[in-house]
Design a protein around this motif. Sequence first.
Motif, PDB file in Angstrom:
ATOM      1  N   LYS A  52       0.853  -1.184   0.000  1.00  0.00           N
ATOM      2  CA  LYS A  52       0.000   0.000   0.000  1.00  0.00           C
ATOM      3  C   LYS A  52       0.889   1.234   0.000  1.00  0.00           C
ATOM      4  O   LYS A  52       1.989   1.226   0.545  1.00  0.00           O
ATOM      5  CB  LYS A  52      -0.951  -0.021   1.187  1.00  0.00           C
ATOM      6  CG  LYS A  52      -0.308  -0.201   2.543  1.00  0.00           C
ATOM      7  CD  LYS A  52      -1.379  -0.424   3.595  1.00  0.00           C
ATOM      8  CE  LYS A  52      -0.780  -0.813   4.933  1.00  0.00           C
ATOM      9  NZ  LYS A  52      -1.824  -1.163   5.909  1.00  0.00           N
ATOM     10  N   TYR A 104      -2.950  10.612  -8.529  1.00  0.00           N
ATOM     11  CA  TYR A 104      -3.840   9.449  -8.488  1.00  0.00           C
ATOM     12  C   TYR A 104      -4.795   9.566  -7.311  1.00  0.00           C
ATOM     13  O   TYR A 104      -4.430  10.102  -6.261  1.00  0.00           O
ATOM     14  CB  TYR A 104      -3.037   8.150  -8.350  1.00  0.00           C
ATOM     15  CG  TYR A 104      -2.076   7.949  -9.496  1.00  0.00           C
ATOM     16  CD1 TYR A 104      -2.496   7.373 -10.690  1.00  0.00           C
ATOM     17  CD2 TYR A 104      -0.761   8.373  -9.397  1.00  0.00           C
ATOM     18  CE1 TYR A 104      -1.626   7.210 -11.750  1.00  0.00           C
ATOM     19  CE2 TYR A 104       0.130   8.211 -10.454  1.00  0.00           C
ATOM     20  CZ  TYR A 104      -0.306   7.632 -11.633  1.00  0.00           C
ATOM     21  OH  TYR A 104       0.557   7.477 -12.683  1.00  0.00           O
ATOM     22  N   GLY A 108      -5.896   3.879  -5.806  1.00  0.00           N
ATOM     23  CA  GLY A 108      -5.169   3.508  -7.017  1.00  0.00           C
ATOM     24  C   GLY A 108      -3.756   4.054  -7.047  1.00  0.00           C
ATOM     25  O   GLY A 108      -3.090   3.985  -8.071  1.00  0.00           O
ATOM     26  N   GLY A 135      -0.719  -0.258  -6.110  1.00  0.00           N
ATOM     27  CA  GLY A 135      -1.768   0.408  -6.877  1.00  0.00           C
ATOM     28  C   GLY A 135      -1.347   0.579  -8.327  1.00  0.00           C
ATOM     29  O   GLY A 135      -0.197   0.882  -8.618  1.00  0.00           O
ATOM     30  N   GLU A 139      -8.699   1.741  -9.538  1.00  0.00           N
ATOM     31  CA  GLU A 139      -9.140   0.634  -8.694  1.00  0.00           C
ATOM     32  C   GLU A 139      -9.206  -0.710  -9.420  1.00  0.00           C
ATOM     33  O   GLU A 139      -9.471  -1.737  -8.798  1.00  0.00           O
ATOM     34  CB  GLU A 139     -10.500   0.957  -8.043  1.00  0.00           C
ATOM     35  CG  GLU A 139     -11.650   1.078  -9.008  1.00  0.00           C
ATOM     36  CD  GLU A 139     -11.851   2.472  -9.602  1.00  0.00           C
ATOM     37  OE1 GLU A 139     -12.918   2.707 -10.188  1.00  0.00           O
ATOM     38  OE2 GLU A 139     -10.946   3.319  -9.500  1.00  0.00           O
ATOM     39  N   MET A 142      -3.427  -3.366 -10.937  1.00  0.00           N
ATOM     40  CA  MET A 142      -2.355  -3.477  -9.954  1.00  0.00           C
ATOM     41  C   MET A 142      -1.035  -3.428 -10.721  1.00  0.00           C
ATOM     42  O   MET A 142      -0.951  -3.931 -11.848  1.00  0.00           O
ATOM     43  CB  MET A 142      -2.456  -4.785  -9.169  1.00  0.00           C
ATOM     44  CG  MET A 142      -3.700  -4.907  -8.306  1.00  0.00           C
ATOM     45  SD  MET A 142      -3.755  -3.764  -6.913  1.00  0.00           S
ATOM     46  CE  MET A 142      -2.566  -4.523  -5.815  1.00  0.00           C
TER      47      MET A 142
END
Length: 171
Positions: A52, A104, A108, A135, A139, A142
């Motif tokens: 994250k 962003y 995301g 991110g 959303e 990845m």
Amino acid sequence: MSSTAVNEGSDRLKQYLATQTVEASLVRPGQEMPTVPLAAAALGVSAGQIVKSILFEGKKDRGVIVLAIAPGDVRVSAGKVGSAAGVSQLKLASPDTVLRATGYAVGGVPPVGHATQVSVVVDSRVLEHPFVFGGGGDEHHMLRITPQDIVRLTAARVADVVAEPEPRPAS
């Protein structure tokens, strides 16, 4: 939301990656990934391989911005992030600040390719994996990338930024 708006962040990230010497790719699992466990399941990896990107800002000086990158299955300590970055009194950045500083929206934010140059601290646990997923600009995507490329591309400091577990009250 139109598909153009949905993919705008991931398209911008793709353009950034194309200008870098990096082993990275955008992945679209085709499943909802609102949580770390769901993202890990969708990608077939451990929760620790989902990273994250958490943006902090100064409590008093909102011009102080620090991005922490940590495994998705741990809590991040604002105090440890501040110590590693050489600043004090950090708080979670507002969604507007996240968008302005990184380019962003929350949910995301990739670990690399930000709109402005921000100070970055990568938790040392991230480096334990050959590759991680962060991110991907929106959303739905990845970013698969090596931790070494995150550190190199962001000139990150590596430190322990994980919050100590809360002590459980005695029963």
